[in-house]
Every structure is written in C-alpha cells, then in structure tokens.
Design a protein around this motif. Structure first.
Motif, short mmCIF file in Angstrom:
data_model
loop_
_atom_site.label_atom_id
_atom_site.label_comp_id
_atom_site.label_asym_id
_atom_site.label_seq_id
_atom_site.Cartn_x
_atom_site.Cartn_y
_atom_site.Cartn_z
N ALA A 45 0.86 -1.20 0.00
CA ALA A 45 0.00 0.00 0.00
C ALA A 45 0.89 1.24 0.00
O ALA A 45 1.99 1.23 0.55
CB ALA A 45 -0.90 -0.01 1.24
N ARG A 46 0.40 2.29 -0.63
CA ARG A 46 1.19 3.51 -0.71
C ARG A 46 0.27 4.72 -0.89
O ARG A 46 -0.92 4.57 -1.14
CB ARG A 46 2.19 3.45 -1.86
CG ARG A 46 1.53 3.34 -3.22
CD ARG A 46 2.56 3.09 -4.33
NE ARG A 46 1.91 2.82 -5.59
CZ ARG A 46 1.55 3.74 -6.48
NH1 ARG A 46 1.78 5.01 -6.24
NH2 ARG A 46 0.96 3.40 -7.60
N THR A 47 0.85 5.87 -0.75
CA THR A 47 0.14 7.11 -1.00
C THR A 47 0.65 7.69 -2.31
O THR A 47 1.86 7.80 -2.51
CB THR A 47 0.37 8.12 0.14
OG1 THR A 47 -0.04 7.52 1.37
CG2 THR A 47 -0.40 9.39 -0.07
N ALA A 48 -0.27 8.05 -3.21
CA ALA A 48 0.09 8.64 -4.50
C ALA A 48 -0.58 10.00 -4.61
O ALA A 48 -1.33 10.41 -3.73
CB ALA A 48 -0.36 7.72 -5.63
N ARG A 49 -0.32 10.67 -5.70
CA ARG A 49 -0.94 11.98 -5.94
C ARG A 49 -1.74 11.95 -7.23
O ARG A 49 -1.31 11.40 -8.22
CB ARG A 49 0.11 13.07 -6.04
CG ARG A 49 0.81 13.33 -4.74
CD ARG A 49 1.27 14.79 -4.68
NE ARG A 49 1.86 15.08 -3.39
CZ ARG A 49 1.19 15.53 -2.35
NH1 ARG A 49 -0.08 15.76 -2.43
NH2 ARG A 49 1.81 15.78 -1.22
N ASN A 50 -2.92 12.57 -7.18
CA ASN A 50 -3.74 12.74 -8.37
C ASN A 50 -3.06 13.80 -9.24
O ASN A 50 -2.87 14.93 -8.79
CB ASN A 50 -5.15 13.19 -7.98
CG ASN A 50 -6.06 13.38 -9.16
OD1 ASN A 50 -5.63 13.67 -10.26
ND2 ASN A 50 -7.36 13.24 -8.92
N PRO A 51 -2.66 13.47 -10.48
CA PRO A 51 -1.93 14.45 -11.29
C PRO A 51 -2.78 15.65 -11.70
O PRO A 51 -2.24 16.71 -12.02
CB PRO A 51 -1.50 13.65 -12.51
CG PRO A 51 -2.39 12.47 -12.56
CD PRO A 51 -2.80 12.19 -11.15
N ALA A 85 -4.15 16.07 -5.19
CA ALA A 85 -4.67 15.48 -3.95
C ALA A 85 -4.03 14.11 -3.70
O ALA A 85 -3.74 13.36 -4.64
CB ALA A 85 -6.18 15.33 -4.06
N GLU A 86 -3.81 13.81 -2.42
CA GLU A 86 -3.26 12.51 -2.05
C GLU A 86 -4.33 11.44 -2.22
O GLU A 86 -5.51 11.66 -1.92
CB GLU A 86 -2.75 12.53 -0.62
CG GLU A 86 -1.47 13.29 -0.45
CD GLU A 86 -0.85 13.08 0.92
OE1 GLU A 86 -1.48 12.43 1.78
OE2 GLU A 86 0.26 13.57 1.12
N ILE A 87 -3.89 10.27 -2.68
CA ILE A 87 -4.78 9.12 -2.88
C ILE A 87 -4.14 7.92 -2.21
O ILE A 87 -2.94 7.70 -2.33
CB ILE A 87 -4.95 8.80 -4.39
CG1 ILE A 87 -5.50 10.01 -5.14
CG2 ILE A 87 -5.82 7.59 -4.60
CD1 ILE A 87 -5.46 9.83 -6.65
N LYS A 88 -4.94 7.18 -1.49
CA LYS A 88 -4.46 5.93 -0.88
C LYS A 88 -4.59 4.82 -1.93
O LYS A 88 -5.68 4.58 -2.46
CB LYS A 88 -5.28 5.55 0.35
CG LYS A 88 -5.26 6.58 1.44
CD LYS A 88 -3.99 6.48 2.23
CE LYS A 88 -4.09 7.45 3.41
NZ LYS A 88 -2.85 7.61 4.09
N VAL A 89 -3.48 4.14 -2.23
CA VAL A 89 -3.49 3.03 -3.17
C VAL A 89 -3.33 1.75 -2.35
O VAL A 89 -2.36 1.60 -1.60
CB VAL A 89 -2.34 3.15 -4.21
CG1 VAL A 89 -2.33 1.97 -5.16
CG2 VAL A 89 -2.46 4.46 -4.97
N ALA A 90 -4.27 0.84 -2.50
CA ALA A 90 -4.26 -0.40 -1.72
C ALA A 90 -3.13 -1.32 -2.21
O ALA A 90 -2.68 -1.22 -3.34
CB ALA A 90 -5.60 -1.11 -1.86
N GLU A 91 -2.73 -2.21 -1.30
CA GLU A 91 -1.74 -3.20 -1.70
C GLU A 91 -2.35 -4.10 -2.77
O GLU A 91 -3.56 -4.26 -2.85
CB GLU A 91 -1.27 -4.03 -0.51
CG GLU A 91 -2.30 -4.97 0.05
CD GLU A 91 -1.74 -5.83 1.17
OE1 GLU A 91 -0.51 -6.00 1.28
OE2 GLU A 91 -2.55 -6.33 1.95
N SER A 92 -1.47 -4.68 -3.60
CA SER A 92 -1.97 -5.55 -4.67
C SER A 92 -0.86 -6.51 -5.12
O SER A 92 0.29 -6.40 -4.70
CB SER A 92 -2.44 -4.72 -5.86
OG SER A 92 -1.36 -4.00 -6.43
#
Length: 100
Positions: free
Chosen positions: A57-63, A67-74
């Motif tokens: 899981a990580r935090t990314a940014r909406n280009p 805004a920060e987006i939480k990306v689930a593990e996969s």
C-alpha cells in the motif's frame, strides 16, 4: 504480432497444423498464468521468467489536482526477459537503427 499471427508463424516454422499449435500455445499460456497466479515462478531459460510481485500500500498523488490518494496493496504479474532475449532485441534494433 497477435496470437493468431503467432500461431500461423509457429505453424509455418514447424510444419505442425495451426489447430495443434493453437492447442499447445493455449496450454502453455494457461499453465504460465495458473502457476504465476498461485505464487510459482516460471522460468524459461534464455527467454525469461514470469512471477507475481507484491506491491505494498502507498500514498500517491492525483496528477490533475495534486490530492493525495491511498493506493491499496496488490499483486501484479511481472515478466523479466532472459539474457538471450535481451541480446537478440539489442542486436536487431542496433542493426535496424544503424545509418546506411
């Protein structure tokens, strides 16, 4: 080259009918996908290897808005080409791109 073209090419090179090539290729692809999905690594010497990799899981940014987006593990499939494959591509592309 798509799957149909691959089947035709293998059939032409081997003299085996397209129906048989299609069945064998389908079986190979199914076996690689199933093995990879269940956690096995499939290595074909000289060609490459297939494996499943864990992406935490990580935090990314909406280009668009930052805004920060939480990306689930996969889990995702990964293909790593073998040295023979890489060398062939490198040599072929070097020759194709060489000035005349």
């Amino acid at each position: 080259m798509n799957k149909r073209e691959l089947i035709y090419t293998v059939s032409e090179h081997t003299g085996v009918t397209k129906d048989v090539v299609a069945q064998v290729l389908g079986g190979i692809l199914d076996a690689v996908q199933l093995a990879t999905a269940t956690g096995d690594k499939v290595a074909i010497t000289g060609f490459g290897s297939f494996e499943a990799v864990h992406k935490p899981a990580r935090t990314a940014r909406n280009p668009q808005n930052g805004a920060e987006i939480k990306v689930a593990e996969s889990w995702a499939p990964r293909f790593r080409p073998g040295s023979d494959f890489k060398d062939l591509v490198k040599e072929s592309r070097s020759t194709a791109l060489a000035p005349a």
